[in-house]
Design a protein around this motif. Structure first.
Motif, PDB file in Angstrom:
ATOM      1  N   GLY A 230       0.786  -1.223   0.000  1.00 34.20           N
ATOM      2  CA  GLY A 230       0.000   0.000   0.000  1.00 34.20           C
ATOM      3  C   GLY A 230       0.817   1.273   0.000  1.00 34.20           C
ATOM      4  O   GLY A 230       0.259   2.365  -0.184  1.00 34.20           O
ATOM      5  N   ASP A 231       2.135   1.170   0.198  1.00 34.06           N
ATOM      6  CA  ASP A 231       2.994   2.356   0.192  1.00 34.06           C
ATOM      7  C   ASP A 231       3.509   2.607  -1.221  1.00 34.06           C
ATOM      8  O   ASP A 231       3.683   1.669  -2.015  1.00 34.06           O
ATOM      9  CB  ASP A 231       4.168   2.162   1.146  1.00 34.06           C
ATOM     10  CG  ASP A 231       4.800   3.465   1.602  1.00 34.06           C
ATOM     11  OD1 ASP A 231       4.321   4.540   1.159  1.00 34.06           O
ATOM     12  OD2 ASP A 231       5.754   3.428   2.387  1.00 34.06           O
ATOM     13  N   ARG A 232       3.732   3.855  -1.546  1.00 36.85           N
ATOM     14  CA  ARG A 232       4.215   4.211  -2.872  1.00 36.85           C
ATOM     15  C   ARG A 232       5.737   4.219  -2.950  1.00 36.85           C
ATOM     16  O   ARG A 232       6.412   4.693  -2.020  1.00 36.85           O
ATOM     17  CB  ARG A 232       3.681   5.594  -3.268  1.00 36.85           C
ATOM     18  CG  ARG A 232       2.206   5.582  -3.609  1.00 36.85           C
ATOM     19  CD  ARG A 232       1.679   6.961  -3.949  1.00 36.85           C
ATOM     20  NE  ARG A 232       0.314   6.881  -4.477  1.00 36.85           N
ATOM     21  CZ  ARG A 232      -0.448   7.916  -4.737  1.00 36.85           C
ATOM     22  NH1 ARG A 232       0.008   9.156  -4.535  1.00 36.85           N
ATOM     23  NH2 ARG A 232      -1.663   7.745  -5.207  1.00 36.85           N
ATOM     24  N   LEU A 233       6.248   3.715  -4.059  1.00 38.59           N
ATOM     25  CA  LEU A 233       7.678   3.799  -4.343  1.00 38.59           C
ATOM     26  C   LEU A 233       7.991   5.198  -4.863  1.00 38.59           C
ATOM     27  O   LEU A 233       7.225   5.764  -5.643  1.00 38.59           O
ATOM     28  CB  LEU A 233       8.060   2.741  -5.370  1.00 38.59           C
ATOM     29  CG  LEU A 233       9.515   2.674  -5.825  1.00 38.59           C
ATOM     30  CD1 LEU A 233       9.901   1.224  -6.126  1.00 38.59           C
ATOM     31  CD2 LEU A 233       9.765   3.531  -7.069  1.00 38.59           C
ATOM     32  N   THR A 234       9.134   5.761  -4.453  1.00 35.81           N
ATOM     33  CA  THR A 234       9.520   7.102  -4.891  1.00 35.81           C
ATOM     34  C   THR A 234      10.926   7.104  -5.470  1.00 35.81           C
ATOM     35  O   THR A 234      11.778   6.288  -5.102  1.00 35.81           O
ATOM     36  CB  THR A 234       9.457   8.124  -3.736  1.00 35.81           C
ATOM     37  OG1 THR A 234      10.432   7.773  -2.733  1.00 35.81           O
ATOM     38  CG2 THR A 234       8.065   8.158  -3.108  1.00 35.81           C
ATOM     39  N   ARG A 235      11.135   8.045  -6.387  1.00 37.11           N
ATOM     40  CA  ARG A 235      12.464   8.361  -6.919  1.00 37.11           C
ATOM     41  C   ARG A 235      12.689   9.846  -6.688  1.00 37.11           C
ATOM     42  O   ARG A 235      11.884  10.673  -7.117  1.00 37.11           O
ATOM     43  CB  ARG A 235      12.540   8.067  -8.421  1.00 37.11           C
ATOM     44  CG  ARG A 235      12.307   6.651  -8.793  1.00 37.11           C
ATOM     45  CD  ARG A 235      11.943   6.502 -10.269  1.00 37.11           C
ATOM     46  NE  ARG A 235      13.013   6.866 -11.186  1.00 37.11           N
ATOM     47  CZ  ARG A 235      12.874   6.897 -12.506  1.00 37.11           C
ATOM     48  NH1 ARG A 235      11.694   6.623 -13.062  1.00 37.11           N
ATOM     49  NH2 ARG A 235      13.887   7.247 -13.274  1.00 37.11           N
ATOM     50  N   THR A 236      13.768  10.195  -6.015  1.00 41.37           N
ATOM     51  CA  THR A 236      14.109  11.595  -5.781  1.00 41.37           C
ATOM     52  C   THR A 236      15.290  11.960  -6.665  1.00 41.37           C
ATOM     53  O   THR A 236      16.329  11.299  -6.646  1.00 41.37           O
ATOM     54  CB  THR A 236      14.456  11.843  -4.300  1.00 41.37           C
ATOM     55  OG1 THR A 236      13.306  11.541  -3.498  1.00 41.37           O
ATOM     56  CG2 THR A 236      14.857  13.295  -4.074  1.00 41.37           C
ATOM     57  N   LEU A 237      15.108  13.001  -7.463  1.00 40.18           N
ATOM     58  CA  LEU A 237      16.092  13.426  -8.456  1.00 40.18           C
ATOM     59  C   LEU A 237      16.511  14.854  -8.136  1.00 40.18           C
ATOM     60  O   LEU A 237      15.802  15.810  -8.441  1.00 40.18           O
ATOM     61  CB  LEU A 237      15.493  13.320  -9.861  1.00 40.18           C
ATOM     62  CG  LEU A 237      14.967  11.916 -10.226  1.00 40.18           C
ATOM     63  CD1 LEU A 237      13.993  11.975 -11.387  1.00 40.18           C
ATOM     64  CD2 LEU A 237      16.128  10.978 -10.538  1.00 40.18           C
ATOM     65  N   ASP A 238      17.646  14.998  -7.465  1.00 37.54           N
ATOM     66  CA  ASP A 238      18.162  16.310  -7.082  1.00 37.54           C
ATOM     67  C   ASP A 238      19.227  16.769  -8.066  1.00 37.54           C
ATOM     68  O   ASP A 238      20.170  16.028  -8.369  1.00 37.54           O
ATOM     69  CB  ASP A 238      18.766  16.268  -5.670  1.00 37.54           C
ATOM     70  CG  ASP A 238      17.713  16.356  -4.591  1.00 37.54           C
ATOM     71  OD1 ASP A 238      16.764  17.148  -4.750  1.00 37.54           O
ATOM     72  OD2 ASP A 238      17.846  15.645  -3.576  1.00 37.54           O
ATOM     73  N   LEU A 276      16.879  22.395  -8.272  1.00 39.83           N
ATOM     74  CA  LEU A 276      15.718  21.628  -8.718  1.00 39.83           C
ATOM     75  C   LEU A 276      15.648  20.294  -7.985  1.00 39.83           C
ATOM     76  O   LEU A 276      16.617  19.517  -7.976  1.00 39.83           O
ATOM     77  CB  LEU A 276      15.792  21.409 -10.226  1.00 39.83           C
ATOM     78  CG  LEU A 276      14.704  20.548 -10.862  1.00 39.83           C
ATOM     79  CD1 LEU A 276      13.314  21.124 -10.589  1.00 39.83           C
ATOM     80  CD2 LEU A 276      14.960  20.428 -12.368  1.00 39.83           C
ATOM     81  N   HIS A 277      14.481  20.028  -7.387  1.00 43.84           N
ATOM     82  CA  HIS A 277      14.231  18.821  -6.593  1.00 43.84           C
ATOM     83  C   HIS A 277      12.960  18.172  -7.146  1.00 43.84           C
ATOM     84  O   HIS A 277      11.882  18.756  -7.093  1.00 43.84           O
ATOM     85  CB  HIS A 277      14.050  19.230  -5.123  1.00 43.84           C
ATOM     86  CG  HIS A 277      13.635  18.122  -4.199  1.00 43.84           C
ATOM     87  ND1 HIS A 277      14.533  17.227  -3.659  1.00 43.84           N
ATOM     88  CD2 HIS A 277      12.418  17.797  -3.686  1.00 43.84           C
ATOM     89  CE1 HIS A 277      13.886  16.402  -2.857  1.00 43.84           C
ATOM     90  NE2 HIS A 277      12.603  16.717  -2.859  1.00 43.84           N
ATOM     91  N   ILE A 278      13.105  16.969  -7.722  1.00 39.28           N
ATOM     92  CA  ILE A 278      11.985  16.248  -8.326  1.00 39.28           C
ATOM     93  C   ILE A 278      11.731  14.955  -7.553  1.00 39.28           C
ATOM     94  O   ILE A 278      12.681  14.224  -7.240  1.00 39.28           O
ATOM     95  CB  ILE A 278      12.266  15.919  -9.802  1.00 39.28           C
ATOM     96  CG1 ILE A 278      12.540  17.187 -10.611  1.00 39.28           C
ATOM     97  CG2 ILE A 278      11.111  15.135 -10.418  1.00 39.28           C
ATOM     98  CD1 ILE A 278      12.925  16.914 -12.068  1.00 39.28           C
TER      99      ILE A 278
END
Length: 334
Positions: A230-238, A276-278
């Motif tokens: 139920g948790d979402r996977l994330t990708r952080t692109l700094d 920029l932080h995505i």
């Protein structure tokens, strides 16, 4: 294109980051793929996954000093509902169709291909609510237990990327300030890359992969995370937050910009710009085998995550970003 900016502040030398701990993490063995099944011959492999609950919390961000730019500026550019995909990279391989050898997701500028020019980008339509025509892109994430979509450019020939595209459920675009001083405007048509698509074979010196789970916002890893159901996977692109004041690009698309040091200061000869932080988020079904698009020799390694950017904001739009950050406000475009 070269421009010169003279800053009235003294910058502090960049501290070298240690990567030994990350190298050790990438070499960890014994973790299972999400499906619990055998890994495909071309990866990813069992050692590319880890349980997010076993990942140590991130280090604390640098404390803001007097005169810091503490604001944030957010944009809503959608999540590529338009299906803007290609295997081009206008930053690294301009003029070369399918030069990326894997498929990219795009938000922002709707016209971006390998053949885009500054003029064509400036005249194009955009998905951004505030009218920002900048280009933001990153490799797609796939489900390996589903077929590739018809005409998918990243699965053609020797590229070795196959599977159904996992659409992002959200994309957060945010510009951040600097912990030490005010920021200056990015030059229009500044080009940047973050991360290294060849990190799986060339080492982690340029890698900036940061995978996580939405329920654990203070934990990031260079491996694919196993998130609770139920948790979402994330990708952080700094992206880098320091610029040399001269160039909109460089021979390797990196040396004209730099990351700030651990205390937030920029290297000598560079000046703080909006950073920029995505964050890209996905709903991954339990047990679904996932893989990041990559060069064939990278075997879908999670350390190869990367992103590209071309600033196409008008001078007025960029001035609004800088003003917001330097005055410590939290702004939203549009």
């Amino acid at each position: 294109m070269r421009r010169r900016f003279r800053a009235g502040r003294t910058t502090v030398s960049l501290t070298v980051f240690a990567v030994a701990a990350v190298v050790a993490a990438v070499l960890v063995v014994g973790v299972m793929r999400p499906s619990g099944g055998a890994a495909p011959a071309n990866g990813p492999f069992a050692a590319d996954f880890t349980d997010i609950q076993e990942v140590a919390p991130d280090s604390a961000p640098p404390a803001a000093q007097a005169g810091a730019a503490t604001g944030t500026y957010s944009e809503d550019c959608g999540r590529d509902e338009e299906g803007h995909h290609n295997a081009d990279n206008v930053v690294v391989s301009p003029g070369l169709a399918a030069g990326a050898h894997h498929t990219h997701d795009y938000v922002g500028n709707l016209s971006t291909t390998a053949f885009s020019t500054d003029s064509s980008l400036a005249a194009a339509q955009t998905t951004c609510a505030g009218g920002d025509r900048s280009t933001y892109f990153w490799p797609v994430l796939r489900r390996q237990d589903r077929a590739s979509p018809p005409g998918d450019p990243g699965s053609v020939g020797p590229h070795g990327n196959s599977g159904a595209l996992l659409p992002p459920v959200s994309v957060s675009l945010e510009y951040r300030g600097n912990a030490v001083s005010d920021v200056v405007a990015m030059p229009r048509f500044l080009r940047m890359m973050t991360g290294d698509p060849a990190a799986g074979t060339q080492g982690l010196a340029l890698a900036h992969a940061a995978w996580g789970c939405a329920g654990f916002p203070d934990r990031h890893t260079m491996l694919y995370p196993r998130c609770p159901d139920g948790d979402r996977l994330t990708r952080t692109l700094d992206f880098p937050g320091c610029w040399n004041g001269l160039d909109t690009d460089s021979f390797n698309h990196r040396t004209h910009v730099a990351f700030a040091g651990p205390n937030g200061s920029c290297p000598p000869g560079t000046f703080p710009i909006p950073q920029l932080h995505i964050v890209v988020s996905y709903d991954v079904p339990p047990g679904a085998p996932i893989a990041l698009d990559a060069f064939p020799e990278q075997h879908h390694s999670p350390v190869t995550d990367h992103a590209g950017f071309v600033d196409v904001m008008t001078d007025a739009q960029m001035a609004a970003v800088v003003n917001c950050l330097n005055h410590g406000r939290h702004c939203t475009a549009g």
